[in-house]
Design an enzyme around this catalytic site. Structure first.
Site, mmCIF file in Angstrom:
data_model
loop_
_atom_site.group_PDB
_atom_site.id
_atom_site.type_symbol
_atom_site.label_atom_id
_atom_site.label_comp_id
_atom_site.label_asym_id
_atom_site.label_seq_id
_atom_site.Cartn_x
_atom_site.Cartn_y
_atom_site.Cartn_z
ATOM 1 N N LYS A 104 66.076 5.857 15.611
ATOM 2 C CA LYS A 104 65.718 6.773 14.481
ATOM 3 C C LYS A 104 66.597 8.423 15.495
ATOM 4 O O LYS A 104 67.084 7.972 16.560
ATOM 5 C CB LYS A 104 64.224 7.588 14.908
ATOM 6 C CG LYS A 104 64.204 8.363 13.470
ATOM 7 C CD LYS A 104 63.900 8.214 12.260
ATOM 8 C CE LYS A 104 62.895 8.913 10.835
ATOM 9 N NZ LYS A 104 62.409 7.064 10.195
HETATM 10 N N1 GLU Z 1 64.618 6.863 6.696
HETATM 11 C C1 GLU Z 1 64.136 5.609 6.080
HETATM 12 C C2 GLU Z 1 62.560 5.720 7.435
HETATM 13 O O1 GLU Z 1 61.895 6.243 7.418
HETATM 14 C C3 GLU Z 1 64.905 4.740 6.007
HETATM 15 C C4 GLU Z 1 65.547 4.196 7.039
HETATM 16 C C5 GLU Z 1 66.341 3.468 7.059
HETATM 17 O O2 GLU Z 1 66.945 2.751 5.741
HETATM 18 O O3 GLU Z 1 67.345 2.747 7.869
HETATM 19 O O4 GLU Z 1 62.078 5.176 6.987
#
Ligand code: GLU
Length: 415
Positions: A104
């Site tokens: 993240k």
């Molecule tokens: N931000 C989204 C999540 O928390 C998608 C992450 C992604 O597609 O890599 O799952």
């Protein structure tokens, strides 16, 4: 007690480690992020002032494949939050069995306080700072709270210009015109719809009798409200950061989405609805509650007042571990984030596959593959939960953490 996101993630991991009887070394290996970077992001504001913002990218685990996870632009973003969100991505990718680790990133900033030019400058400088650790085989960012398709396009462009050629697979959630996947925009919300319907079927609750409240009428919550409405549910309340709208007779999510897209600052004050606060929305007398905004909104303090029978975590980490215990005592079912909102990263995986193959799928193909993947993941979680008498969260964690632990065991430790 209100646990922070990082505390919550660790408590959940400890529960899974205990259930899986992991040794202390493996537990510690899974607890610590593999890499965390903090970067300064200098931004020249339109009036010429330079402001230095703080950005992060945490790669929690890389054992099952490249790290994968969104990029958050939010004023409260800090390293602890990003570490937790990265850990949740690891379990989520393993749970839906896609070949990624978890990551993240984020910048502590209010994107709504920036002009479009400032937002582009900030995005490009942030990507330049994390450039050495990202790439289609290393770590693939995507959208999250406060970021969108356009920001993904700037991220992809910055990486590509620095590389000297177009690298589509470095980010997902891009516009379709530059290698994004059809269906990615609504994917998280579709996953929320599929898993909600699976849970209602198991509980023998008819979607047509369901009264639903959705907290967070953004990218995920807005379409989740629409898809649940399409499935026959009555959406009685929605909210955004400025407040909520309630109607006992039911709202029309499509009209509300149109209202928001036409530039209305909030759903609060929508004609024919009563204004409610975000706190009141969580405590409404509804059957299904969908927290689709931020983490830590249902805590030990307010969990006793949550009346919904089913809580579907469209956001990451909205229910804290101590709130989980209160809800379980009351017999409520929580469909956990790593399952409920996995549709987004699942279609990110489809996008990455399409980018690497340079071969594009139709929207129907994407949605059908997503449905199959989500229903399989739900069935695995529900059957483990039933077999071992676990909550859906505990079962989902056991599967996700178990797969990553198994990959560590099989690969062995170097040197
Ligand atoms: N931000 C989204 C999540 O928390 C998608 C992450 C992604 O597609 O890599 O799952």
């Amino acid at each position: 007690m209100v646990e922070s996101a990082w505390e919550s993630a660790q408590i959940q991991l400890a529960h899974a480690a205990q259930e899986l009887r992991l040794d202390d070394g493996t537990h510690e290996l899974l607890r610590m992020p593999r890499r965390s970077i903090t970067v300064s992001v200098p931004l020249t504001r339109t009036d010429g002032r330079v402001e230095v913002l703080t950005g992060y990218r945490v790669q929690h685990n890389l054992t099952r494949g490249p790290a994968k996870g969104g990029t958050r632009f939010h004023p409260a973003t800090d390293l602890d939050e990003v570490r937790a969100l990265a850990m949740w991505m690891t379990w989520k990718c393993a749970l839906v069995d896609i070949p990624f680790g978890g990551a993240k990133g984020g910048v502590a900033v209010d994107p709504h306080a920036l002009t479009r030019t400032e937002l582009e400058r900030l995005t490009r400088r942030y990507v330049s700072e994390i450039l050495p650790v990202i790439g289609p085989e290393k770590d693939i960012p995507a959208p999250d709270v406060g970021t969108d398709e356009q920001i993904m396009a700037w991220m992809m462009d910055t990486y590509s210009v620095q590389s000297g050629y177009t690298v589509r697979g470095v980010v997902t959630g891009k516009p379709v015109s530059i290698g994004g996947s059809r269906g990615r925009g609504g994917a998280t919300s579709r996953g929320v719809q599929y898993t909600t319907l699976c849970a209602l079927r198991d509980l023998e609750m008819d979607p047509h009798d369901m009264r639903v409240a959705v907290q967070g009428f953004g990218k995920v919550g807005g379409l989740a409200a629409q898809y649940l409405h399409d499935a026959g549910c009555t959406v009685v309340a929605v909210s955004d950061s400025k407040g909520g709208a309630y109607s006992a007779r039911g709202l029309d999510p499509v009209a509300l989405l149109r209202h928001r897209r036409s530039g209305a600052p909030s759903v609060a004050g929508y004609p024919g609805t009563d204004a409610i606060t975000n706190e009141e929305l969580l405590e409404l007398d509804v059957d299904v509650l969908v927290p689709a905004a931020l983490h830590g909104v249902i805590t030990e303090e307010n969990a006793g007042r949550v009346r919904a029978r089913v809580i579907v975590e469209a956001a990451n980490g909205p229910v804290t571990p101590s709130a989980d215990a209160v809800l379980a005592d009351r017999g409520a079912t929580v469909v956990p984030d790593v399952l409920a909102n996995a549709g987004g990263v699942a279609v990110s995986y489809f996008e990455w596959v399409q980018d690497l193959a340079a071969y594009w799928w139709s929207e129907d193909e994407v949605n059908e593959r997503l449905r199959v993947l989500m229903e399989r993941a739900y069935a695995e979680v529900a059957s483990l939960a039933a077999a071992r008498g676990l909550s859906l969260r505990r079962a989902a964690q056991v599967i996700g953490v178990g797969r990553v632990a198994e990959a560590h065991r099989t690969r062995g430790l170097y040197p």
